[in-house]
Design an enzyme around this catalytic site. Sequence first.
Site, PDB file in Angstrom:
ATOM      1  N   SER A  70     -45.028  20.752 -44.397  1.00  0.00           N
ATOM      2  CA  SER A  70     -45.613  21.232 -43.312  1.00  0.00           C
ATOM      3  C   SER A  70     -44.742  20.970 -42.143  1.00  0.00           C
ATOM      4  O   SER A  70     -43.810  20.278 -42.473  1.00  0.00           O
ATOM      5  CB  SER A  70     -46.804  20.339 -43.166  1.00  0.00           C
ATOM      6  OG  SER A  70     -46.692  18.970 -43.060  1.00  0.00           O
TER       7      SER A  70
ATOM      8  N   ASP B 256     -51.641  38.405 -48.953  1.00  0.00           N
ATOM      9  CA  ASP B 256     -50.455  38.426 -48.421  1.00  0.00           C
ATOM     10  C   ASP B 256     -49.631  38.537 -49.852  1.00  0.00           C
ATOM     11  O   ASP B 256     -48.720  37.592 -50.367  1.00  0.00           O
ATOM     12  CB  ASP B 256     -49.798  37.247 -47.743  1.00  0.00           C
ATOM     13  CG  ASP B 256     -48.393  37.499 -47.023  1.00  0.00           C
ATOM     14  OD1 ASP B 256     -48.050  38.537 -47.265  1.00  0.00           O
ATOM     15  OD2 ASP B 256     -47.819  36.712 -46.329  1.00  0.00           O
TER      16      ASP B 256
ATOM     17  N   GLU C   4     -36.516  27.974 -40.799  1.00  0.00           N
ATOM     18  CA  GLU C   4     -36.398  26.408 -40.542  1.00  0.00           C
ATOM     19  C   GLU C   4     -34.987  26.224 -40.765  1.00  0.00           C
ATOM     20  O   GLU C   4     -34.497  26.343 -41.981  1.00  0.00           O
ATOM     21  CB  GLU C   4     -37.512  25.879 -41.225  1.00  0.00           C
ATOM     22  CG  GLU C   4     -37.261  24.154 -40.572  1.00  0.00           C
ATOM     23  CD  GLU C   4     -38.560  23.410 -40.983  1.00  0.00           C
ATOM     24  OE1 GLU C   4     -39.656  23.550 -40.608  1.00  0.00           O
ATOM     25  OE2 GLU C   4     -38.273  22.786 -42.231  1.00  0.00           O
TER      26      GLU C   4
ATOM     27  N   CYS D 149     -45.921  36.778 -50.702  1.00  0.00           N
ATOM     28  CA  CYS D 149     -45.411  35.889 -49.936  1.00  0.00           C
ATOM     29  C   CYS D 149     -44.713  35.088 -50.779  1.00  0.00           C
ATOM     30  O   CYS D 149     -44.978  34.368 -51.553  1.00  0.00           O
ATOM     31  CB  CYS D 149     -46.913  35.027 -49.270  1.00  0.00           C
ATOM     32  SG  CYS D 149     -46.535  34.011 -48.331  1.00  0.00           S
TER      33      CYS D 149
ATOM     34  N   ALA E 280     -47.366  22.150 -49.172  1.00  0.00           N
ATOM     35  CA  ALA E 280     -48.290  20.697 -49.195  1.00  0.00           C
ATOM     36  C   ALA E 280     -49.735  21.139 -49.200  1.00  0.00           C
ATOM     37  O   ALA E 280     -50.530  20.362 -49.735  1.00  0.00           O
ATOM     38  CB  ALA E 280     -48.201  20.293 -47.706  1.00  0.00           C
TER      39      ALA E 280
ATOM     40  N   HIS F  68     -45.961  31.015 -41.566  1.00  0.00           N
ATOM     41  CA  HIS F  68     -44.855  31.553 -41.909  1.00  0.00           C
ATOM     42  C   HIS F  68     -43.797  31.072 -40.791  1.00  0.00           C
ATOM     43  O   HIS F  68     -43.915  30.609 -39.675  1.00  0.00           O
ATOM     44  CB  HIS F  68     -44.798  33.107 -41.715  1.00  0.00           C
ATOM     45  CG  HIS F  68     -45.546  33.855 -42.783  1.00  0.00           C
ATOM     46  ND1 HIS F  68     -46.002  35.049 -42.740  1.00  0.00           N
ATOM     47  CD2 HIS F  68     -45.937  33.192 -43.996  1.00  0.00           C
ATOM     48  CE1 HIS F  68     -46.746  35.243 -43.917  1.00  0.00           C
ATOM     49  NE2 HIS F  68     -46.638  34.029 -44.525  1.00  0.00           N
TER      50      HIS F  68
ATOM     51  N   HIS G 143     -46.957  25.281 -54.171  1.00  0.00           N
ATOM     52  CA  HIS G 143     -46.154  26.038 -53.431  1.00  0.00           C
ATOM     53  C   HIS G 143     -45.726  25.471 -51.908  1.00  0.00           C
ATOM     54  O   HIS G 143     -45.200  26.026 -51.112  1.00  0.00           O
ATOM     55  CB  HIS G 143     -46.937  27.205 -53.147  1.00  0.00           C
ATOM     56  CG  HIS G 143     -48.064  27.501 -52.150  1.00  0.00           C
ATOM     57  ND1 HIS G 143     -48.906  26.783 -52.073  1.00  0.00           N
ATOM     58  CD2 HIS G 143     -47.976  28.080 -51.075  1.00  0.00           C
ATOM     59  CE1 HIS G 143     -49.776  26.854 -51.008  1.00  0.00           C
ATOM     60  NE2 HIS G 143     -49.109  28.105 -50.447  1.00  0.00           N
TER      61      HIS G 143
ATOM     62  N   HIS H  87     -44.873  33.207 -54.333  1.00  0.00           N
ATOM     63  CA  HIS H  87     -45.744  32.480 -54.671  1.00  0.00           C
ATOM     64  C   HIS H  87     -47.204  33.054 -54.672  1.00  0.00           C
ATOM     65  O   HIS H  87     -48.337  32.615 -54.960  1.00  0.00           O
ATOM     66  CB  HIS H  87     -45.924  30.885 -54.272  1.00  0.00           C
ATOM     67  CG  HIS H  87     -45.627  30.856 -52.731  1.00  0.00           C
ATOM     68  ND1 HIS H  87     -44.779  30.225 -51.888  1.00  0.00           N
ATOM     69  CD2 HIS H  87     -46.568  31.766 -51.679  1.00  0.00           C
ATOM     70  CE1 HIS H  87     -44.988  30.497 -50.788  1.00  0.00           C
ATOM     71  NE2 HIS H  87     -45.866  31.218 -50.284  1.00  0.00           N
ATOM     72  N   ASN H  88     -47.280  34.361 -54.322  1.00  0.00           N
ATOM     73  CA  ASN H  88     -48.387  35.229 -54.478  1.00  0.00           C
ATOM     74  C   ASN H  88     -48.427  36.460 -55.329  1.00  0.00           C
ATOM     75  O   ASN H  88     -47.930  37.476 -54.571  1.00  0.00           O
ATOM     76  CB  ASN H  88     -49.031  35.596 -52.981  1.00  0.00           C
ATOM     77  CG  ASN H  88     -49.888  34.328 -52.367  1.00  0.00           C
ATOM     78  OD1 ASN H  88     -50.027  33.311 -52.725  1.00  0.00           O
ATOM     79  ND2 ASN H  88     -50.438  34.542 -51.175  1.00  0.00           N
TER      80      ASN H  88
END
Length: 474
Positions: free
Chosen positions: A370, A83, A201, A86, A395, A198, A393, A321-322
């Site tokens: 999480s 990904d 929130e 991401c 938990a 993904h 990046h 973070h990827n």
Amino acid sequence: MKENYYRQVKLPSGTVHVYAGPSLYEALDYKVFEMANNNLQIPNGVYMSYTPDVHVGVGTCIGTTAVWNSEDGYVSPSIVGSDIGCGMRVHLTNLHKDELKDLKLRKKLVRTIEKYLPVDAHTRGHFSDIRLETVVKKGLHGLPKKYIPDGYTPRKAKSLTHVESSRFGFDENSLNRLPENVWHRSHRQLGTLGGGNHFAELQSVEIAEENRATAEAWGLFDGQVIVMIHSGSRAWGGSVSQLCGSDIKRMMRAEGMGTADPNLLFASLDHPLAVQYTDLMYSALNYAVVNRHLIAYAVREAGKDVFGSKFELATLYDLMHNYAWEEDTEKEGRRVFVHRKGATRALPANHPDNPEPYATTGHPALIPGSMGTSSYIMVGADGGKANYHSICHGAGRIRSRSATKRLVTVDEFSASMRVGMEDEVVVNQRSLETILDESPQAYKDVDQIIESVVGAGLASVVAKCKPMAVIKGV
């Protein structure tokens, strides 16, 4: 003591630097060190490390930072991840958590967000008027003006400035490598979350007293409602990874290259297949930042429906973070090619690579917990230089999806989400059973992860963000 959170682990093929507190370190699966030993066999490596959320991935662990000199280095699709791009995004509302106290109102907001933000894997996004070709070439600068809400007030605009990068340049001829079906599927998916871990929130902010000045400079206040988004490059990045990975795998087989792990793919940076992969990776980074921007756009439209025109949703920051890219090293003043797979760049105040709005404070580093647990907004510390300014990046999983479904009950998941209580974390899914594999019990304790990052001197906490409602894709 910092030494409690850092270890050099010497393996047959080299050294991996591990940032983790004692209990997290002792719980590490031996396979993470097997993977490190394989990764260290890629020629000319300069540095490799693990963050405390490290766990086993395909070819390379999630939580890896791996560095080569640009002049004789390598690129590895395995150390970028499938990904591509991401990452995380946070937007600031002008709401206080007390305005969302009413459980019915939180549920109404979640339902309204679903009207604008498709959560089913096969549902088309609402942005068919956007040209995909322009987006993958120009990133955020390829969007029509109507999708840049603050674009009409350039002096106040944050959409294009409060991001790790708004556009990645590359050789656009490389786009010919991708077949028509990839273009079609990726266009349909613009502005969609995707499944797995993904999410979008709603969270409430608790400012860390030691960084209150930084938090206020960023526009944060205690009790503020923010929106945190986690998504990536959808089918576009996955196709780049699959097609280019297959090309590189065939090349490695033909040239007798490789390690004990057939899923660890790599090529020297000057190899034509590496150049092609790197170009297409940058196109996926463009897609990913636009995708997160459009998810936020959807949340903004829903917020205006519920709260009226007074509702605000300003960009705090967007990061990845990827990925892999070139950086200037502060150590020897040379160019290096840095891979981060499940690792976040966290720059301190006055670092030259900070975006201009964050030059004097350092930029926000966005670390999700999480589902049902707190997330964190951090800022890099000077001590991060030793780890190329990489931190965690998230938990990090401790159980596979299948094991989680076997070992965790819906009742346990429900209790962790405080279902039936006044402070219930509202979830858009009709049944928690459908997302049981994403329950908090599948992950490490994010507070321990953050403690390790702070204890190692890599970053500090600016705000703790408690979940109020979450929208998950399926």
